[in-house]
Design a protein around this motif. Structure first.
Motif, PDB file in Angstrom:
ATOM      1  N   ARG A  23       6.351  14.943  -0.175  1.00 56.69           N
ATOM      2  CA  ARG A  23       7.721  14.853   0.279  1.00 56.69           C
ATOM      3  C   ARG A  23       8.466  16.183   0.235  1.00 56.69           C
ATOM      4  O   ARG A  23       9.468  16.350   0.898  1.00 56.69           O
ATOM      5  CB  ARG A  23       8.469  13.790  -0.516  1.00 56.69           C
TER       6      ARG A  23
ATOM      7  N   ILE B  20       7.734  18.014   3.962  1.00 53.07           N
ATOM      8  CA  ILE B  20       8.596  17.575   5.054  1.00 53.07           C
ATOM      9  C   ILE B  20       9.775  16.829   4.448  1.00 53.07           C
ATOM     10  O   ILE B  20       9.607  15.855   3.734  1.00 53.07           O
ATOM     11  CB  ILE B  20       7.855  16.680   6.081  1.00 53.07           C
ATOM     12  N   LYS B  21      10.926  17.320   4.770  1.00 56.24           N
ATOM     13  CA  LYS B  21      12.121  16.742   4.182  1.00 56.24           C
ATOM     14  C   LYS B  21      12.439  15.435   4.897  1.00 56.24           C
ATOM     15  O   LYS B  21      12.670  15.392   6.096  1.00 56.24           O
ATOM     16  CB  LYS B  21      13.277  17.726   4.351  1.00 56.24           C
ATOM     17  N   LEU B  22      12.384  14.369   4.159  1.00 56.84           N
ATOM     18  CA  LEU B  22      12.654  13.078   4.784  1.00 56.84           C
ATOM     19  C   LEU B  22      14.073  12.637   4.465  1.00 56.84           C
ATOM     20  O   LEU B  22      14.499  12.664   3.326  1.00 56.84           O
ATOM     21  CB  LEU B  22      11.678  12.030   4.246  1.00 56.84           C
ATOM     22  N   GLU B  23      14.771  12.282   5.489  1.00 58.14           N
ATOM     23  CA  GLU B  23      16.106  11.731   5.293  1.00 58.14           C
ATOM     24  C   GLU B  23      15.920  10.229   5.122  1.00 58.14           C
ATOM     25  O   GLU B  23      15.360   9.581   5.982  1.00 58.14           O
ATOM     26  CB  GLU B  23      16.966  11.967   6.528  1.00 58.14           C
ATOM     27  N   THR B  24      16.392   9.705   4.041  1.00 58.51           N
ATOM     28  CA  THR B  24      16.285   8.265   3.907  1.00 58.51           C
ATOM     29  C   THR B  24      17.482   7.634   4.613  1.00 58.51           C
ATOM     30  O   THR B  24      18.608   7.801   4.197  1.00 58.51           O
ATOM     31  CB  THR B  24      16.256   7.850   2.439  1.00 58.51           C
ATOM     32  N   LEU B  25      17.161   6.959   5.687  1.00 56.55           N
ATOM     33  CA  LEU B  25      18.241   6.454   6.521  1.00 56.55           C
ATOM     34  C   LEU B  25      18.953   5.250   5.917  1.00 56.55           C
ATOM     35  O   LEU B  25      20.038   4.902   6.343  1.00 56.55           O
ATOM     36  CB  LEU B  25      17.700   6.083   7.901  1.00 56.55           C
ATOM     37  N   THR B  26      18.322   4.651   4.941  1.00 58.17           N
ATOM     38  CA  THR B  26      18.947   3.462   4.351  1.00 58.17           C
ATOM     39  C   THR B  26      20.331   3.797   3.828  1.00 58.17           C
ATOM     40  O   THR B  26      21.305   3.127   4.114  1.00 58.17           O
ATOM     41  CB  THR B  26      18.094   2.942   3.186  1.00 58.17           C
TER      42      THR B  26
ATOM     43  N   GLU C 173      19.053  -4.517   6.782  1.00 50.90           N
ATOM     44  CA  GLU C 173      18.602  -3.366   7.557  1.00 50.90           C
ATOM     45  C   GLU C 173      17.427  -3.826   8.407  1.00 50.90           C
ATOM     46  O   GLU C 173      16.457  -4.341   7.884  1.00 50.90           O
ATOM     47  CB  GLU C 173      18.157  -2.231   6.644  1.00 50.90           C
TER      48      GLU C 173
ATOM     49  N   MET D 199      12.615  14.435  10.515  1.00 50.23           N
ATOM     50  CA  MET D 199      11.776  13.327  10.077  1.00 50.23           C
ATOM     51  C   MET D 199      12.707  12.280   9.492  1.00 50.23           C
ATOM     52  O   MET D 199      13.675  12.626   8.818  1.00 50.23           O
ATOM     53  CB  MET D 199      10.809  13.778   8.980  1.00 50.23           C
TER      54      MET D 199
ATOM     55  N   GLU E  93      13.106   8.325   7.533  1.00 49.78           N
ATOM     56  CA  GLU E  93      12.467   7.237   6.805  1.00 49.78           C
ATOM     57  C   GLU E  93      13.501   6.126   6.683  1.00 49.78           C
ATOM     58  O   GLU E  93      14.653   6.376   6.345  1.00 49.78           O
ATOM     59  CB  GLU E  93      12.056   7.712   5.417  1.00 49.78           C
TER      60      GLU E  93
ATOM     61  N   PHE F 154       4.861   0.575   5.913  1.00 52.81           N
ATOM     62  CA  PHE F 154       4.188   0.072   4.703  1.00 52.81           C
ATOM     63  C   PHE F 154       5.179  -0.610   3.783  1.00 52.81           C
ATOM     64  O   PHE F 154       6.392  -0.429   3.876  1.00 52.81           O
ATOM     65  CB  PHE F 154       3.467   1.207   3.971  1.00 52.81           C
ATOM     66  N   GLN F 155       4.615  -1.430   2.887  1.00 56.46           N
ATOM     67  CA  GLN F 155       5.444  -2.206   1.991  1.00 56.46           C
ATOM     68  C   GLN F 155       5.725  -1.387   0.731  1.00 56.46           C
ATOM     69  O   GLN F 155       4.855  -0.696   0.220  1.00 56.46           O
ATOM     70  CB  GLN F 155       4.708  -3.484   1.604  1.00 56.46           C
TER      71      GLN F 155
ATOM     72  N   GLY G  21      22.433   5.467   6.743  1.00 54.42           N
ATOM     73  CA  GLY G  21      22.983   4.512   7.692  1.00 54.42           C
ATOM     74  C   GLY G  21      24.467   4.303   7.513  1.00 54.42           C
ATOM     75  O   GLY G  21      25.241   4.402   8.460  1.00 54.42           O
TER      76      GLY G  21
ATOM     77  N   TYR H 135      18.170  -0.374  13.504  1.00 49.71           N
ATOM     78  CA  TYR H 135      17.628   0.909  13.960  1.00 49.71           C
ATOM     79  C   TYR H 135      16.560   0.604  14.997  1.00 49.71           C
ATOM     80  O   TYR H 135      15.755  -0.299  14.801  1.00 49.71           O
ATOM     81  CB  TYR H 135      16.967   1.673  12.818  1.00 49.71           C
TER      82      TYR H 135
ATOM     83  N   GLN I  53      22.589  -3.203   9.673  1.00 49.71           N
ATOM     84  CA  GLN I  53      22.390  -2.013  10.502  1.00 49.71           C
ATOM     85  C   GLN I  53      21.059  -2.092  11.230  1.00 49.71           C
ATOM     86  O   GLN I  53      20.002  -2.100  10.608  1.00 49.71           O
ATOM     87  CB  GLN I  53      22.434  -0.752   9.637  1.00 49.71           C
TER      88      GLN I  53
ATOM     89  N   MET J  78       0.839  -1.187   0.000  1.00 49.37           N
ATOM     90  CA  MET J  78       0.000   0.000   0.000  1.00 49.37           C
ATOM     91  C   MET J  78       0.887   1.254   0.000  1.00 49.37           C
ATOM     92  O   MET J  78       1.797   1.376   0.796  1.00 49.37           O
ATOM     93  CB  MET J  78      -0.867  -0.016   1.258  1.00 49.37           C
ATOM     94  N   ARG J  79       0.563   2.184  -0.865  1.00 48.14           N
ATOM     95  CA  ARG J  79       1.349   3.418  -0.906  1.00 48.14           C
ATOM     96  C   ARG J  79       0.555   4.507  -0.215  1.00 48.14           C
ATOM     97  O   ARG J  79      -0.668   4.493  -0.189  1.00 48.14           O
ATOM     98  CB  ARG J  79       1.621   3.814  -2.370  1.00 48.14           C
ATOM     99  N   ILE J  80       1.252   5.422   0.358  1.00 53.39           N
ATOM    100  CA  ILE J  80       0.512   6.502   0.998  1.00 53.39           C
ATOM    101  C   ILE J  80       0.855   7.816   0.341  1.00 53.39           C
ATOM    102  O   ILE J  80       1.938   7.994  -0.189  1.00 53.39           O
ATOM    103  CB  ILE J  80       0.801   6.577   2.513  1.00 53.39           C
TER     104      ILE J  80
ATOM    105  N   MET K  72      25.218  13.466  10.077  1.00 50.25           N
ATOM    106  CA  MET K  72      24.926  14.771   9.462  1.00 50.25           C
ATOM    107  C   MET K  72      26.204  15.609   9.401  1.00 50.25           C
ATOM    108  O   MET K  72      26.341  16.649  10.060  1.00 50.25           O
ATOM    109  CB  MET K  72      23.806  15.463  10.247  1.00 50.25           C
TER     110      MET K  72
ATOM    111  N   MET L 215      24.005  10.485  13.673  1.00 50.88           N
ATOM    112  CA  MET L 215      23.071  10.367  12.555  1.00 50.88           C
ATOM    113  C   MET L 215      23.761  10.627  11.214  1.00 50.88           C
ATOM    114  O   MET L 215      23.109  10.631  10.175  1.00 50.88           O
ATOM    115  CB  MET L 215      21.917  11.368  12.727  1.00 50.88           C
TER     116      MET L 215
END
Lengths: 196, 649
Positions: A7, A10-16, B383, B482, B484, B464-465, A19, B427, B425, A1-3, A71, A69
């Protein structure tokens, strides 16, 4: 499901991806400073006691968190790392023995290596004047140090004039510098440190 | 005319700082039947008690009022003191002029003094009409029932059995162990959970003082402390326990497989199977809901292959009657049901699992043989996201309480993950980290330091997937950003809830539960292992969420309390209970219906209601409900209550 999420808003940092960057900046800062930054549990003892924290753009505890984090850009480009006067209040009080003064020093070095300009005008010159003063006499001599700074920066430090006079009248600003005995050793230390 | 004595305590400044004790003593002393009235700085101290004892002896008193703190503090102290002088202890009453007077009227000293006088006068009215009573002695059965065969029940049973008491240990599942049997390693020592448990379960199985009933439930309880009558239902296992050698041939040959609840849905089990390998008892059970013999009668494989002819399809449930003197309720916990955790994608996304499922994954005998592999495609997750406080600490939508074990097991999970997948990793989303027991904080800090765990402070907003991965949206309040995370697998530290069926069991035991279904203790500080129903003791997560060390401590505490209870032949009970005026009782039976302790019963011969003195707790419900005023409470008669009211109004 997509929501549906805007974007841009709100600036989202993709932690992937972050990391890996996070751990590399953390490792770099840990290695350079010799401080175990992973131990910080954000008790805020450092910031609570820091005399310069009220003037910093990022508080000392946040600096550590942002390193965890990854940064890097924000940390090395902050004015906070240049505001630190190395009074060591934070390091003395830290329950996890993290010497933030030492860390700040390492971060300044990293910023210089990366060619990131200091956010505060003339702050390099101030640090330089301090170091030169120590180099000359083995300890800082405020009057000659400030003369050097004022000459190089053309900054007359007007707002510091009144407190300066007060300190002078109390005898806290001796006119003539006093030197320590082991100036020879100081010279050697400087030679060793400046040698790449 | 009686000769009464009144003893007024200053309680340091607690009472005397507000109430003018001297003038109260003087005024009360002028009452006709008060032979002695005095005050003292600490009446409960040894010299204070001596004043009471001497006055009884020298003045020949036949009733005592001590005006001091709440009766829950020192009623017993003074009743003992008067008893030592040969006075009936029930002729001594406490007038509470501290909690009910001086403490609440610190700014109104004159009125407080007047109120103290009135309280003492009211108590005098009661003492004037008090009867001399004797404690009720009840014979006691010195055996114990322990409900629940997890680590709490096991510990309590072994402690009691070692103390020489006979124990009946009841377990609903086919084998002992409870949730501890599902765990991989325990924090903070990282010892394999199963090894420690196995030594205990084997000890239980071989103990001559422990009667073990697995696959059994408590159907009915009657009676009261010292004398409980039980009906235990031993469900049909379809395997003759005495013949079965646990060889496992039946399990190998069984053609029916279904999803195992023990493996948290990640593994399969047979229709005839053990609860888990090397379980105690090590004898399989046929699940009649899944066995083809019971569904359509088409399969007899196990019966054919069993070398001992131990399969008995026709076996029936057994009802066992027994008697015990005390009961330990160690019913344990369930995890919050996944059906209600849609916001975390739980139940919908296969790679979102709960803490217990991850424990099974980490267990060497689990569905992945101890390897961390994500359920959807059996790949090693690079992850990992751990989410704490899932359904805990959320009074609006889920549970308001802290489940207490999640912080530590999440740190343990992340540590074991990092050991198994060094380039991975982890979290961890958290709200607070609670590590409040011995060695926990050190374990946590060491783990964070060594393993480079990244703790992100904040609840997640969305799971979510997306493109074969699980995306988690959240925030890190420490940087205010924020965040993700695209993770391969998510582990939810879901809330602990009371084990299913506890409410029914509590009703049978007449024990109380709180609004979440946790069994309530008699006093949270002073009587934490006793239920408010006498003779019922609480151990483990059935009372509140707790870890293994706390559970074991609590279980041992129940065993110790019970050993003290059962150390005498007769049990003495307070005689302040209901009684019936046989001449007035019309036998309407309202009191029988209303009694919460089953202490009232109709006497069919005389057509009136009677009181079982050992069961009655003196609550007064029957007295209030009796239409003819045929019931009264000993030493709190209607006459006494009216006299008391008269002094106040």
């Amino acid at each position: 499901m997509r929501i549906a999420i805007k974007r841009e808003e709100i600036k989202l940092e993709t932690l992937t991806s972050v990391g890996k960057v996070a751990s590399s900046f953390l490792e770099e800062a840990k290695k350079k400073s010799g401080e175990n930054l992973g131990l910080c549990y954000q008790c805020l003892k450092c910031t609570a006691g820091c005399p310069t924290a009220p003037y910093m753009d990022i508080r000392p505890n946040n600096i550590i968190r942002m390193i965890q984090m990854g940064m890097k850009k924000e940390v090395l480009g902050s004015s906070a790392i240049w505001f630190c006067v190395y009074c060591q209040t934070c390091g003395t009080r830290c329950p996890n023995e993290i010497h933030i003064g030492v860390l700040m020093d390492a971060l300044r070095e990293m910023a210089m290596e990366e060619g990131i300009p200091a956010k505060e005008k003339n702050i390099h010159l101030f640090h330089e004047a301090f170091i030169q003063s120590v180099r000359r006499g083995g300890r800082a001599h405020e009057v000659t140090m400030l003369m050097e700074y004022i000459l190089k920066s053309k900054d007359l430090m007007k707002d510091s004039l009144l407190p300066g006079v007060k300190l002078f009248l109390k005898g806290k600003f001796p006119l003539l510098p006093s030197f320590i005995k082991g100036r020879g050793e100081i010279k050697k230390i400087f030679e060793k440190c400046t040698k790449k | 005319m009686k000769r009464l004595g009144v003893f007024i305590c200053h309680c340091g400044v607690n009472i005397a700082g507000t109430v003018d004790v001297k003038s109260v003593a003087e005024k009360i002393g002028k009452i006709e039947d008060v032979a002695h009235s005095t005050d003292y700085i600490y009446m409960c101290s040894e010299p204070g008690q001596q004043i009471v004892r001497e006055a009884i002896r020298d003045q020949g008193l036949d009733g005592v009022v001590v005006a001091c703190c709440s009766p829950s503090m020192h009623e017993n102290t003074f009743r003992k003191a008067v008893k030592s002088q040969g006075m009936n202890p029930y002729l001594c009453e406490i007038a509470n002029i501290r909690e009910q007077c001086s403490w609440v009227h610190q700014k109104e000293k004159e009125e407080a003094t007047r109120k103290a006088e009135e309280i003492i006068q009211a108590t005098l009215e009661k003492v004037r009409r008090n009867e001399q009573l004797e404690a009720i002695a009840v014979a006691i059965n010195r055996r114990v029932l322990v409900i629940g065969g997890g680590i709490a029940g096991i510990t309590a049973s072994l402690d009691l059995a070692e103390g020489g008491y006979e124990v009946i240990l009841l377990e609903r599942e086919a084998a002992l162990g409870g949730h501890m049997a599902q765990l991989s390693r325990t924090f903070p020592d990282l010892d394999p959970a199963f090894n420690g448990l196995l030594s205990k379960t084997l000890e239980v199985e071989g103990h001559p003082k422990i009667q073990l009933y697995c696959y059994s439930e408590l159907e009915e309880v009657k009676g009261y402390v010292g004398n409980f009558e039980l009906v235990i239902r031993k469900k049909a296992t379809s395997v003759a326990g005495e013949k079965c050698t646990g060889c496992g041939v039946c399990i190998e040959n069984c053609p029916v497989e279904y999803v195992s609840e023990f493996e948290r849905g990640m593994g399969m089990r047979k229709a005839i199977d053990l609860l888990y390998p090397s379980s105690v008892p090590n004898k399989p059970v046929i699940d009649r809901e899944h066995c083809r013999h019971f569904i359509d009668g088409t399969c007899h494989r196990c019966e054919e292959v069993c070398p001992e002819k131990a399969i008995h399809f026709e076996q029936e449930d057994e009802r066992i009657l027994d008697k015990v003197g005390a009961i330990v309720v160690a019913t344990g916990y369930d995890l919050y049901p996944k059906e209600q955790l849609g916001e975390y994608g739980y139940g919908e996304i296969p790679d979102v699992i709960d803490g217990l499922a991850f424990e099974r994954m980490l267990s060497p005998d689990g569905p992945t043989k101890g390897k961390i592999l994500r359920p959807s495609d059996r790949k090693v997750p690079k992850e990992m996201v751990f989410i704490q406080c899932v359904a805990s600490r959320d009074p609006d939508r889920y549970m308001p309480y802290c489940s207490r074990i999640c912080c530590m097991y999440t740190a343990k999970h992340a540590k074991i993950y990092k050991e198994q997948v060094p380039d991975g990793q982890p979290y961890i989303f958290y709200m607070d980290i609670r590590s409040d027991c011995k060695g926990y904080e050190e374990f946590l800090q060491k783990t964070i330091e060594e393993k480079g765990l990244l703790y992100l402070r904040g609840r997640v907003s969305r799971v979510f997937q997306d493109d074969g991965r699980v995306r988690i949206l959240g925030v890190d309040t420490l940087t205010g950003k924020m965040v993700e995370v695209a993770a391969d697998m998510v582990v939810l530290a879901t809330a602990i809830v009371p084990s299913h069926g506890v409410k029914d069991l509590a009703a049978k035991l007449r024990a109380t539960v709180d609004r979440h279904g946790f069994l309530t203790e008699a006093h949270i500080k002073l009587y934490p292992v006793e239920s408010s129903t006498k003779g019922i003791y609480l151990a483990g997560c059935g009372q509140s969420p707790k870890d293994i060390s706390d559970t074991v401590s609590q279980a041992s505490a129940t065993a110790s309390k019970i050993q003290a209870l059962l150390s005498t032949d007769k049990l003495l009970q307070d005689p302040l209970i209901a009684f019936v005026d046989e001449g007035i009782c019309s036998g309407c039976g309202i009191c029988v219906e209303i009694c919460p302790y089953e202490a009232r019963e109709m006497d069919p011969r005389h057509g009136i209601s009677i009181v079982h003195s050992a069961l009655c707790q003196g609550c007064g419900a029957c007295i209030a409900s009796c239409p003819n005023n045929a019931c009264e409470l000993r030493n709190t008669s209607a006459n006494q209550v009216f006299r008391i009211l008269d002094t106040f109004v």
